[in-house]
Design a protein around this motif. Sequence first.
Motif, PDB file in Angstrom:
ATOM      1  N   LYS A  97     -25.951  -9.440 -17.626  1.00  0.00           N
ATOM      2  CA  LYS A  97     -24.963  -8.921 -16.674  1.00  0.00           C
ATOM      3  C   LYS A  97     -25.081  -9.804 -15.435  1.00  0.00           C
ATOM      4  CE  LYS A  97     -22.937  -5.346 -17.241  1.00  0.00           C
ATOM      5  NZ  LYS A  97     -21.560  -5.214 -17.677  1.00  0.00           N
ATOM      6  N   THR A  98     -23.944 -10.317 -14.973  1.00  0.00           N
ATOM      7  CA  THR A  98     -23.936 -11.210 -13.826  1.00  0.00           C
ATOM      8  C   THR A  98     -23.085 -10.630 -12.707  1.00  0.00           C
ATOM      9  OG1 THR A  98     -21.953 -12.449 -14.469  1.00  0.00           O
ATOM     10  CG2 THR A  98     -24.063 -13.200 -15.383  1.00  0.00           C
ATOM     11  N   LEU A  99     -23.093 -11.302 -11.589  1.00  0.00           N
ATOM     12  CA  LEU A  99     -22.151 -10.967 -10.528  1.00  0.00           C
ATOM     13  C   LEU A  99     -20.752 -11.213 -11.073  1.00  0.00           C
ATOM     14  CD1 LEU A  99     -23.965 -12.710  -7.545  1.00  0.00           C
ATOM     15  CD2 LEU A  99     -23.838 -10.251  -7.997  1.00  0.00           C
ATOM     16  N   PRO A 100     -19.733 -10.488 -10.586  1.00  0.00           N
ATOM     17  CA  PRO A 100     -18.374 -10.670 -11.101  1.00  0.00           C
ATOM     18  C   PRO A 100     -17.925 -12.131 -11.045  1.00  0.00           C
ATOM     19  CG  PRO A 100     -18.469  -8.753  -9.676  1.00  0.00           C
ATOM     20  CD  PRO A 100     -19.798  -9.443  -9.554  1.00  0.00           C
ATOM     21  N   GLY A 101     -17.387 -12.589 -12.177  1.00  0.00           N
ATOM     22  CA  GLY A 101     -16.844 -13.939 -12.262  1.00  0.00           C
ATOM     23  C   GLY A 101     -17.858 -15.033 -12.552  1.00  0.00           C
ATOM     24  N   LEU A 102     -19.129 -14.691 -12.704  1.00  0.00           N
ATOM     25  CA  LEU A 102     -20.150 -15.731 -12.854  1.00  0.00           C
ATOM     26  C   LEU A 102     -20.761 -15.810 -14.253  1.00  0.00           C
ATOM     27  CD1 LEU A 102     -21.972 -15.545  -9.418  1.00  0.00           C
ATOM     28  CD2 LEU A 102     -20.128 -17.051 -10.144  1.00  0.00           C
ATOM     29  N   ALA A 103     -20.279 -15.030 -15.190  1.00  0.00           N
ATOM     30  CA  ALA A 103     -20.847 -15.082 -16.547  1.00  0.00           C
ATOM     31  C   ALA A 103     -20.635 -16.457 -17.170  1.00  0.00           C
ATOM     32  CB  ALA A 103     -20.243 -13.984 -17.424  1.00  0.00           C
ATOM     33  N   ASN A 104     -19.457 -17.059 -16.945  1.00  0.00           N
ATOM     34  CA  ASN A 104     -19.208 -18.400 -17.490  1.00  0.00           C
ATOM     35  C   ASN A 104     -20.183 -19.413 -16.914  1.00  0.00           C
ATOM     36  OD1 ASN A 104     -17.059 -18.448 -19.424  1.00  0.00           O
ATOM     37  ND2 ASN A 104     -15.697 -17.793 -17.790  1.00  0.00           N
ATOM     38  N   GLY A 105     -20.441 -19.324 -15.627  1.00  0.00           N
ATOM     39  CA  GLY A 105     -21.380 -20.247 -14.989  1.00  0.00           C
ATOM     40  C   GLY A 105     -22.790 -20.080 -15.543  1.00  0.00           C
ATOM     41  N   ALA A 106     -23.190 -18.840 -15.757  1.00  0.00           N
ATOM     42  CA  ALA A 106     -24.514 -18.579 -16.323  1.00  0.00           C
ATOM     43  C   ALA A 106     -24.611 -19.162 -17.729  1.00  0.00           C
ATOM     44  CB  ALA A 106     -24.810 -17.083 -16.341  1.00  0.00           C
ATOM     45  N   CYS A 107     -23.570 -18.966 -18.531  1.00  0.00           N
ATOM     46  CA  CYS A 107     -23.580 -19.504 -19.897  1.00  0.00           C
ATOM     47  C   CYS A 107     -23.565 -21.030 -19.873  1.00  0.00           C
ATOM     48  CB  CYS A 107     -22.389 -18.981 -20.694  1.00  0.00           C
ATOM     49  SG  CYS A 107     -22.614 -17.287 -21.265  1.00  0.00           S
ATOM     50  N   SER A 108     -22.795 -21.598 -18.990  1.00  0.00           N
ATOM     51  CA  SER A 108     -22.760 -23.054 -18.879  1.00  0.00           C
ATOM     52  C   SER A 108     -24.130 -23.596 -18.502  1.00  0.00           C
ATOM     53  CB  SER A 108     -21.713 -23.467 -17.842  1.00  0.00           C
ATOM     54  OG  SER A 108     -21.660 -24.866 -17.735  1.00  0.00           O
ATOM     55  N   ALA A 109     -24.788 -22.926 -17.583  1.00  0.00           N
ATOM     56  CA  ALA A 109     -26.138 -23.346 -17.185  1.00  0.00           C
ATOM     57  C   ALA A 109     -27.084 -23.253 -18.377  1.00  0.00           C
ATOM     58  CB  ALA A 109     -26.640 -22.487 -16.032  1.00  0.00           C
ATOM     59  N   ASP A 125     -16.177 -11.736 -17.857  1.00  0.00           N
ATOM     60  CA  ASP A 125     -16.171 -11.863 -16.406  1.00  0.00           C
ATOM     61  C   ASP A 125     -17.575 -11.709 -15.829  1.00  0.00           C
ATOM     62  OD1 ASP A 125     -14.803 -12.028 -13.822  1.00  0.00           O
ATOM     63  OD2 ASP A 125     -15.458  -9.944 -13.596  1.00  0.00           O
ATOM     64  N   ASP A 126     -18.248 -10.614 -16.222  1.00  0.00           N
ATOM     65  CA  ASP A 126     -19.583 -10.354 -15.687  1.00  0.00           C
ATOM     66  C   ASP A 126     -20.611 -10.028 -16.763  1.00  0.00           C
ATOM     67  OD1 ASP A 126     -18.751  -7.846 -16.449  1.00  0.00           O
ATOM     68  OD2 ASP A 126     -19.138  -6.896 -14.531  1.00  0.00           O
ATOM     69  N   THR A 127     -20.280 -10.313 -18.021  1.00  0.00           N
ATOM     70  CA  THR A 127     -21.187 -10.053 -19.129  1.00  0.00           C
ATOM     71  C   THR A 127     -21.203 -11.258 -20.051  1.00  0.00           C
ATOM     72  OG1 THR A 127     -20.655  -7.700 -19.030  1.00  0.00           O
ATOM     73  CG2 THR A 127     -21.730  -8.476 -21.027  1.00  0.00           C
TER      74      THR A 127
END
Length: 149
Positions: A97-109, A125-127
């Motif tokens: 679970k991420t901050l809203p809108g940052l799940a893609n960034g987390a996955c990319s990282a 969006d956030d998952t």
Amino acid sequence: MKLGRQSVIMEIINERDIETQNQLMEALAERGVKSTQATLSRDIRDMRLVKELGPKGNYRYVAASKQDTPDLDARLKKIFKESLVSYDVAQNFVVLKTLPGLANGACSALDGMEIEGLVGTLAGDDTAFLAMKDNASAMNLYKEIEELF
């Protein structure tokens, strides 16, 4: 084909702010280049694209500068750590679970970290769901995430 697609990706991210892989896939399609999410994810990793805060306050894909490349792993971990709210394991999946809108960034990282046993990532969006090779791989990643915090 790969080099041509990656060349088009560079043109796109240099011309406009691209926040998500879906936006990038649509921009590629507009130029007649078809790509799957998995291929695009590999391209982003291979090209060492990172997300940075743009002038409008939104995150966008950019090419890592040569100066940033040696410390890319640390940057990816920082992006991941700052975007994560909670995490759990369910059999061979790790759910983030991420901050809203940052799940893609987390996955990319995570895609850029070359994690052993990581089969693929799927972000909303956030998952984010991280598909691992097996239950043991999922538990190992869970423990690594725990160590970050």
